[in-house]
Design a protein around this motif. Sequence first.
Motif, mmCIF file in Angstrom:
data_model
loop_
_atom_site.group_PDB
_atom_site.id
_atom_site.type_symbol
_atom_site.label_atom_id
_atom_site.label_comp_id
_atom_site.label_asym_id
_atom_site.label_seq_id
_atom_site.Cartn_x
_atom_site.Cartn_y
_atom_site.Cartn_z
ATOM 1 N N LYS A 1 -8.968 -3.221 10.680
ATOM 2 C CA LYS A 1 -8.287 -2.208 9.889
ATOM 3 C C LYS A 1 -7.239 -2.861 9.001
ATOM 4 O O LYS A 1 -6.411 -3.639 9.469
ATOM 5 C CB LYS A 1 -7.644 -1.179 10.806
ATOM 6 N N LEU A 2 -7.278 -2.530 7.733
ATOM 7 C CA LEU A 2 -6.281 -3.019 6.791
ATOM 8 C C LEU A 2 -4.928 -2.424 7.165
ATOM 9 O O LEU A 2 -4.812 -1.228 7.388
ATOM 10 C CB LEU A 2 -6.657 -2.588 5.369
ATOM 11 N N SER A 3 -3.922 -3.270 7.278
ATOM 12 C CA SER A 3 -2.562 -2.809 7.555
ATOM 13 C C SER A 3 -1.585 -3.792 6.931
ATOM 14 O O SER A 3 -1.959 -4.910 6.559
ATOM 15 C CB SER A 3 -2.321 -2.713 9.059
ATOM 16 N N MET A 4 -0.337 -3.385 6.844
ATOM 17 C CA MET A 4 0.685 -4.282 6.308
ATOM 18 C C MET A 4 0.789 -5.531 7.173
ATOM 19 O O MET A 4 0.917 -6.638 6.660
ATOM 20 C CB MET A 4 2.044 -3.570 6.234
ATOM 21 N N ASN A 5 0.726 -5.359 8.491
ATOM 22 C CA ASN A 5 0.827 -6.510 9.389
ATOM 23 C C ASN A 5 -0.344 -7.460 9.210
ATOM 24 O O ASN A 5 -0.155 -8.685 9.198
ATOM 25 C CB ASN A 5 0.906 -6.045 10.852
ATOM 26 N N ASN A 6 -1.559 -6.919 9.082
ATOM 27 C CA ASN A 6 -2.722 -7.782 8.864
ATOM 28 C C ASN A 6 -2.596 -8.542 7.550
ATOM 29 O O ASN A 6 -2.954 -9.717 7.477
ATOM 30 C CB ASN A 6 -4.015 -6.968 8.873
ATOM 31 N N MET A 7 -2.112 -7.876 6.513
ATOM 32 C CA MET A 7 -1.947 -8.559 5.224
ATOM 33 C C MET A 7 -0.890 -9.653 5.321
ATOM 34 O O MET A 7 -1.054 -10.729 4.760
ATOM 35 C CB MET A 7 -1.599 -7.555 4.126
ATOM 36 N N THR A 8 0.199 -9.360 6.032
ATOM 37 C CA THR A 8 1.252 -10.368 6.200
ATOM 38 C C THR A 8 0.716 -11.561 6.975
ATOM 39 O O THR A 8 0.939 -12.711 6.590
ATOM 40 C CB THR A 8 2.472 -9.762 6.920
ATOM 41 N N ASP A 9 -0.011 -11.290 8.055
ATOM 42 C CA ASP A 9 -0.567 -12.384 8.859
ATOM 43 C C ASP A 9 -1.595 -13.193 8.086
ATOM 44 O O ASP A 9 -1.593 -14.420 8.144
ATOM 45 C CB ASP A 9 -1.218 -11.839 10.137
ATOM 46 N N TYR A 10 -2.483 -12.524 7.380
ATOM 47 C CA TYR A 10 -3.590 -13.199 6.707
ATOM 48 C C TYR A 10 -3.169 -13.832 5.382
ATOM 49 O O TYR A 10 -3.586 -14.938 5.065
ATOM 50 C CB TYR A 10 -4.731 -12.199 6.473
ATOM 51 N N ASN B 1 2.237 0.733 2.492
ATOM 52 C CA ASN B 1 1.692 1.618 3.522
ATOM 53 C C ASN B 1 1.204 2.920 2.912
ATOM 54 O O ASN B 1 0.166 3.441 3.298
ATOM 55 C CB ASN B 1 2.740 1.905 4.596
ATOM 56 N N ALA B 2 1.932 3.460 1.946
ATOM 57 C CA ALA B 2 1.506 4.694 1.276
ATOM 58 C C ALA B 2 0.186 4.466 0.547
ATOM 59 O O ALA B 2 -0.677 5.345 0.517
ATOM 60 C CB ALA B 2 2.575 5.176 0.305
ATOM 61 N N THR B 3 0.001 3.290 -0.019
ATOM 62 C CA THR B 3 -1.253 2.970 -0.693
ATOM 63 C C THR B 3 -2.381 2.853 0.320
ATOM 64 O O THR B 3 -3.460 3.416 0.124
ATOM 65 C CB THR B 3 -1.127 1.658 -1.495
ATOM 66 N N ILE B 4 -2.134 2.149 1.418
ATOM 67 C CA ILE B 4 -3.170 1.928 2.423
ATOM 68 C C ILE B 4 -3.552 3.222 3.133
ATOM 69 O O ILE B 4 -4.726 3.497 3.331
ATOM 70 C CB ILE B 4 -2.701 0.870 3.453
ATOM 71 N N ILE B 5 -2.577 4.025 3.492
ATOM 72 C CA ILE B 5 -2.830 5.214 4.305
ATOM 73 C C ILE B 5 -3.221 6.429 3.464
ATOM 74 O O ILE B 5 -4.121 7.179 3.815
ATOM 75 C CB ILE B 5 -1.600 5.531 5.182
ATOM 76 N N TRP C 1 -3.369 -6.788 -4.242
ATOM 77 C CA TRP C 1 -3.243 -7.399 -2.914
ATOM 78 C C TRP C 1 -4.406 -6.979 -2.025
ATOM 79 O O TRP C 1 -5.009 -7.806 -1.343
ATOM 80 C CB TRP C 1 -1.943 -6.977 -2.247
ATOM 81 N N ILE C 2 -4.692 -5.675 -2.018
ATOM 82 C CA ILE C 2 -5.773 -5.162 -1.178
ATOM 83 C C ILE C 2 -7.104 -5.756 -1.604
ATOM 84 O O ILE C 2 -7.922 -6.164 -0.777
ATOM 85 C CB ILE C 2 -5.797 -3.620 -1.208
ATOM 86 N N ALA C 3 -7.332 -5.838 -2.917
ATOM 87 C CA ALA C 3 -8.570 -6.433 -3.423
ATOM 88 C C ALA C 3 -8.677 -7.899 -2.996
ATOM 89 O O ALA C 3 -9.742 -8.352 -2.576
ATOM 90 C CB ALA C 3 -8.631 -6.301 -4.942
ATOM 91 N N PHE D 1 -9.651 -8.239 0.709
ATOM 92 C CA PHE D 1 -11.069 -8.052 0.971
ATOM 93 C C PHE D 1 -11.953 -9.002 0.167
ATOM 94 O O PHE D 1 -13.150 -9.092 0.398
ATOM 95 C CB PHE D 1 -11.485 -6.609 0.686
ATOM 96 N N GLY D 2 -11.377 -9.683 -0.829
ATOM 97 C CA GLY D 2 -12.133 -10.651 -1.609
ATOM 98 C C GLY D 2 -13.031 -10.031 -2.671
ATOM 99 O O GLY D 2 -14.116 -10.548 -2.943
ATOM 100 N N ILE D 3 -12.589 -8.930 -3.275
ATOM 101 C CA ILE D 3 -13.365 -8.293 -4.339
ATOM 102 C C ILE D 3 -12.461 -8.017 -5.539
ATOM 103 O O ILE D 3 -11.241 -7.960 -5.398
ATOM 104 C CB ILE D 3 -14.017 -6.969 -3.876
ATOM 105 N N PRO D 4 -13.024 -7.850 -6.712
ATOM 106 C CA PRO D 4 -12.215 -7.505 -7.886
ATOM 107 C C PRO D 4 -11.598 -6.110 -7.738
ATOM 108 O O PRO D 4 -12.207 -5.204 -7.166
ATOM 109 C CB PRO D 4 -13.223 -7.512 -9.039
ATOM 110 N N SER D 5 -10.403 -5.942 -8.253
ATOM 111 C CA SER D 5 -9.689 -4.668 -8.120
ATOM 112 C C SER D 5 -10.428 -3.522 -8.797
ATOM 113 O O SER D 5 -10.393 -2.393 -8.315
ATOM 114 C CB SER D 5 -8.276 -4.783 -8.686
#
Length: 132
Positions: A64-73, A83-87, A99-101, A104-108
């Motif tokens: 699951k995409l989360s702020m913590n996963n993004m920070t870790d990865y 968080n508002a964008t993700i949720i 950032w989200i793109a 996941f490794g895809i174009p925005s």
Amino acid sequence: MTIDEFEQERVEIKKKGLSPYVEDHLMAKLRHKYYTALIDKQEKEISERLLNNMRFLNRIHKSKLSMNNMTDYMGLRSDKYLNATIIEGKLAHFKYILWIAAYFGIPSELLLYTDLEANEGTIKAQYPALFK
């Protein structure tokens, strides 16, 4: 408000025979009403597509995409708007879409404007790393 409703109201304003100043003012209010509705509709559609695409990518990645996963990865730190964008799919900061793109490794543009689940075969051919 649809374009037909806009045109109908525009014709009604013109038929009233008002002074140019009053007519211009009413036309400006009508255009504001039309474009506000149009932009709100487009924002809602893009937000819903973004949420659906993130859910699909979460299923593919089995995480699951989360702020913590993004920070870790990725080592990126953010604020509550990510968080508002993700949720909620809120498009507060475009940077977060990027950032989200990247996560996941895809174009925005794919994330925002393409239904990834409906085009899974095409996406799988173009971005095979997504499905590993």
